[in-house]
Design a protein around this motif. Sequence first.
Motif, PDB file in Angstrom:
ATOM      1  N   VAL A   1     -38.158 149.598  88.130  1.00  0.00           N
ATOM      2  CA  VAL A   1     -36.962 150.393  88.357  1.00  0.00           C
ATOM      3  C   VAL A   1     -37.149 151.368  89.518  1.00  0.00           C
ATOM      4  O   VAL A   1     -36.187 151.758  90.172  1.00  0.00           O
ATOM      5  N   LEU A   2     -38.403 151.740  89.791  1.00  0.00           N
ATOM      6  CA  LEU A   2     -38.659 152.671  90.890  1.00  0.00           C
ATOM      7  C   LEU A   2     -38.282 152.085  92.248  1.00  0.00           C
ATOM      8  O   LEU A   2     -37.912 152.812  93.166  1.00  0.00           O
ATOM      9  N   THR A   3     -38.388 150.762  92.363  1.00  0.00           N
ATOM     10  CA  THR A   3     -38.084 150.134  93.649  1.00  0.00           C
ATOM     11  C   THR A   3     -36.612 150.282  94.017  1.00  0.00           C
ATOM     12  O   THR A   3     -36.258 150.214  95.198  1.00  0.00           O
ATOM     13  N   LEU A   4     -35.739 150.466  93.033  1.00  0.00           N
ATOM     14  CA  LEU A   4     -34.306 150.579  93.313  1.00  0.00           C
ATOM     15  C   LEU A   4     -33.989 151.800  94.166  1.00  0.00           C
ATOM     16  O   LEU A   4     -32.978 151.810  94.884  1.00  0.00           O
ATOM     17  N   PHE A   5     -34.850 152.815  94.105  1.00  0.00           N
ATOM     18  CA  PHE A   5     -34.565 154.061  94.800  1.00  0.00           C
ATOM     19  C   PHE A   5     -35.361 154.225  96.096  1.00  0.00           C
ATOM     20  O   PHE A   5     -35.234 155.242  96.768  1.00  0.00           O
ATOM     21  N   ILE A   6     -36.171 153.221  96.441  1.00  0.00           N
ATOM     22  CA  ILE A   6     -36.976 153.331  97.667  1.00  0.00           C
ATOM     23  C   ILE A   6     -36.101 153.474  98.917  1.00  0.00           C
ATOM     24  O   ILE A   6     -36.349 154.360  99.750  1.00  0.00           O
ATOM     25  N   PRO A   7     -35.055 152.639  99.134  1.00  0.00           N
ATOM     26  CA  PRO A   7     -34.212 152.830 100.321  1.00  0.00           C
ATOM     27  C   PRO A   7     -33.569 154.210 100.373  1.00  0.00           C
ATOM     28  O   PRO A   7     -33.506 154.840 101.436  1.00  0.00           O
ATOM     29  N   LEU A   8     -33.110 154.696  99.215  1.00  0.00           N
ATOM     30  CA  LEU A   8     -32.481 156.013  99.144  1.00  0.00           C
ATOM     31  C   LEU A   8     -33.480 157.105  99.520  1.00  0.00           C
ATOM     32  O   LEU A   8     -33.171 158.020 100.288  1.00  0.00           O
TER      33      LEU A   8
ATOM     34  N   VAL B   1     -36.657 158.999  84.810  1.00  0.00           N
ATOM     35  CA  VAL B   1     -36.420 158.345  86.114  1.00  0.00           C
ATOM     36  C   VAL B   1     -35.537 159.233  86.976  1.00  0.00           C
ATOM     37  O   VAL B   1     -35.788 159.433  88.172  1.00  0.00           O
ATOM     38  N   GLY B   2     -34.476 159.798  86.359  1.00  0.00           N
ATOM     39  CA  GLY B   2     -33.594 160.698  87.103  1.00  0.00           C
ATOM     40  C   GLY B   2     -34.318 161.932  87.601  1.00  0.00           C
ATOM     41  O   GLY B   2     -34.114 162.380  88.734  1.00  0.00           O
ATOM     42  N   VAL B   3     -35.175 162.506  86.741  1.00  0.00           N
ATOM     43  CA  VAL B   3     -35.950 163.687  87.146  1.00  0.00           C
ATOM     44  C   VAL B   3     -36.904 163.338  88.281  1.00  0.00           C
ATOM     45  O   VAL B   3     -37.117 164.132  89.213  1.00  0.00           O
ATOM     46  N   THR B   4     -37.491 162.134  88.223  1.00  0.00           N
ATOM     47  CA  THR B   4     -38.389 161.687  89.298  1.00  0.00           C
ATOM     48  C   THR B   4     -37.664 161.626  90.625  1.00  0.00           C
ATOM     49  O   THR B   4     -38.165 162.082  91.660  1.00  0.00           O
ATOM     50  N   VAL B   5     -36.474 161.029  90.617  1.00  0.00           N
ATOM     51  CA  VAL B   5     -35.669 160.946  91.844  1.00  0.00           C
ATOM     52  C   VAL B   5     -35.333 162.346  92.348  1.00  0.00           C
ATOM     53  O   VAL B   5     -35.431 162.641  93.545  1.00  0.00           O
TER      54      VAL B   5
ATOM     55  N   ILE C   1     -45.187 160.521  98.716  1.00  0.00           N
ATOM     56  CA  ILE C   1     -44.650 161.621  97.903  1.00  0.00           C
ATOM     57  C   ILE C   1     -43.919 161.070  96.679  1.00  0.00           C
ATOM     58  O   ILE C   1     -44.091 161.551  95.551  1.00  0.00           O
ATOM     59  N   TYR C   2     -43.090 160.038  96.899  1.00  0.00           N
ATOM     60  CA  TYR C   2     -42.281 159.455  95.821  1.00  0.00           C
ATOM     61  C   TYR C   2     -43.158 158.949  94.679  1.00  0.00           C
ATOM     62  O   TYR C   2     -42.957 159.293  93.505  1.00  0.00           O
ATOM     63  N   PHE C   3     -44.148 158.146  95.031  1.00  0.00           N
ATOM     64  CA  PHE C   3     -44.976 157.557  93.971  1.00  0.00           C
ATOM     65  C   PHE C   3     -45.936 158.576  93.365  1.00  0.00           C
ATOM     66  O   PHE C   3     -46.302 158.462  92.195  1.00  0.00           O
ATOM     67  N   SER C   4     -46.322 159.580  94.139  1.00  0.00           N
ATOM     68  CA  SER C   4     -47.163 160.641  93.564  1.00  0.00           C
ATOM     69  C   SER C   4     -46.380 161.434  92.525  1.00  0.00           C
ATOM     70  O   SER C   4     -46.901 161.764  91.440  1.00  0.00           O
ATOM     71  N   VAL C   5     -45.126 161.740  92.838  1.00  0.00           N
ATOM     72  CA  VAL C   5     -44.261 162.440  91.882  1.00  0.00           C
ATOM     73  C   VAL C   5     -44.028 161.570  90.649  1.00  0.00           C
ATOM     74  O   VAL C   5     -44.053 162.049  89.497  1.00  0.00           O
ATOM     75  N   ALA C   6     -43.804 160.258  90.874  1.00  0.00           N
ATOM     76  CA  ALA C   6     -43.584 159.336  89.756  1.00  0.00           C
ATOM     77  C   ALA C   6     -44.792 159.289  88.829  1.00  0.00           C
ATOM     78  O   ALA C   6     -44.654 159.245  87.592  1.00  0.00           O
ATOM     79  N   LEU C   7     -45.998 159.300  89.414  1.00  0.00           N
ATOM     80  CA  LEU C   7     -47.207 159.282  88.597  1.00  0.00           C
ATOM     81  C   LEU C   7     -47.303 160.523  87.722  1.00  0.00           C
ATOM     82  O   LEU C   7     -47.727 160.459  86.561  1.00  0.00           O
ATOM     83  N   MET C   8     -46.906 161.672  88.275  1.00  0.00           N
ATOM     84  CA  MET C   8     -46.985 162.918  87.501  1.00  0.00           C
ATOM     85  C   MET C   8     -45.960 162.964  86.377  1.00  0.00           C
ATOM     86  O   MET C   8     -46.249 163.393  85.267  1.00  0.00           O
ATOM     87  N   ILE C   9     -44.734 162.497  86.658  1.00  0.00           N
ATOM     88  CA  ILE C   9     -43.661 162.627  85.686  1.00  0.00           C
ATOM     89  C   ILE C   9     -43.654 161.472  84.687  1.00  0.00           C
ATOM     90  O   ILE C   9     -43.402 161.670  83.480  1.00  0.00           O
ATOM     91  N   LEU C  10     -43.922 160.254  85.160  1.00  0.00           N
ATOM     92  CA  LEU C  10     -43.790 159.066  84.296  1.00  0.00           C
ATOM     93  C   LEU C  10     -45.105 158.614  83.675  1.00  0.00           C
ATOM     94  O   LEU C  10     -45.139 157.607  82.966  1.00  0.00           O
ATOM     95  N   SER C  11     -46.194 159.336  83.955  1.00  0.00           N
ATOM     96  CA  SER C  11     -47.473 158.964  83.379  1.00  0.00           C
ATOM     97  C   SER C  11     -47.428 159.075  81.850  1.00  0.00           C
ATOM     98  O   SER C  11     -46.968 160.056  81.271  1.00  0.00           O
ATOM     99  N   GLY C  12     -47.839 158.024  81.179  1.00  0.00           N
ATOM    100  CA  GLY C  12     -47.794 157.972  79.719  1.00  0.00           C
ATOM    101  C   GLY C  12     -46.526 157.363  79.163  1.00  0.00           C
ATOM    102  O   GLY C  12     -46.427 157.143  77.946  1.00  0.00           O
TER     103      GLY C  12
END
Length: 457
Positions: A310-317, A391-395, A443-454
């Motif tokens: 689902v993270l890939t959907l927001f890469i262009p944005l 996911v929304g918070v990550t974005v 930055i995007y994936f680093s934030v995702a790792l922090m928020i979505l880890s677990g």
Amino acid sequence: MNINSFPMRAGSAARAFINNNRGLTIAERVESLNAIEASEAARILAKMPEERAIRILDRPELRNAPAILEVMTNADAARLLHGMSNDRVADILLELDDDARARLFATLEEPARVAIQGLMGYPPRTAGGIMTTEYVSVFASWTVAQTLDHVRQVERSRETVYAIYVLDDDTHALLHVVTLRRLITGEPDACILTVAQKGAPVTAPALMKQEDVARLIRRHDLLALPVVDENGLMLGIVTVDDVIDTMIADTTEAAQRFGGMEALGQPYMKIGFGGMIRKRAGWLAALFLGEMLTASAMQHFEGELEKAVVLTLFIPLIMSSGGNSGSQATSLIIRALALGELKLSDWWRVAFRELPTGIVLGSILGLVGFARVVLWQTIGLFDYGPHWQLVGVTVFAALIGIVTFGSLAGSMLPFILQKLRLDPASASAPFVATLVDVTGLVIYFSVALMILSGTLL
């Protein structure tokens, strides 16, 4: 190649061109001559009335003037060069190869040769490089009547007569400036100093950058700016139209570089296919290599992408938002530097200004992105999974970081280039976007790792 080698029927074509273009303005004739071959344009100008041909060659908009003069006979070239302004002749000669320049230079009379050689010695993009030596000057002991008589005698050979420069009788240093309006309202028997402007005249040294010359002319609302040496002796004047011509050329080059390519140096329709490829291929290849780092960044986070597609959907944005904010900041700073609103030492002020700006802009975009996730999930347009809130918070958080970084990077890059003595306009929008794309993914994936880890990761 000399125009005498062309068949006589070309002369008929030249006469037909002149007849068909009767009644046109000088600007319209210049456009017509730009559309034909230099050899035919040379024949046409050689058959025109001398004064009209000189006025056409004196226009910087005549793009093929060097080629036209190169194919003319020495007699025709000398006749026309003699009547042209010295600064225009210097510009044309600098565009020719050594042999053609030497041949045409030899046709000039000695005083013109000395003046033009002096103009050619100044660096380009300086007051000396764009000035003309043809101006009206008189001595401080002259009367208004003497000055008016002198203006009538020399006006045809001067770049402008709207300003008369008053020189010291002994040292010949510049003392005052008299406008034509004040001159014609003065008493004929009065000394020229009685109608002179009060205070010291605004002047420029020969090596002043043309951008600073333009600022002086704009600040003091001048039609011409005198250029002087260290002793106050006049070297020439820079007229407002000369500044406009050079600034238009520079703006064109800057716009082309900012678009992510090398400056063409010629009108779009005049540059050849091979030249177009050479000007654009290098930049495109460099940008492509930069974008390859984006692919490397995505490969580095391949495991995370497999777990949370689902993270890939927001890469262009994510990538476009960072690039857009960086391009905005770059455009603003480049323009401010060009206008003199910012100096190199102001970088820290800009950084402190862009940091909160980036945070606020990122928050705005982040809220829009978060709202989009909530709306799509709520109305059933797309299912982001059981952890859609995260996911929304990550974005939201990623957009704050990426837009802030983009604003800072885009605003600092022109300062870095200027510090390295490079043109800040080289900080092209595609270059900034490429830089922010790579860092944005990190930055995007680093934030995702922090928020979505677990949860997803």
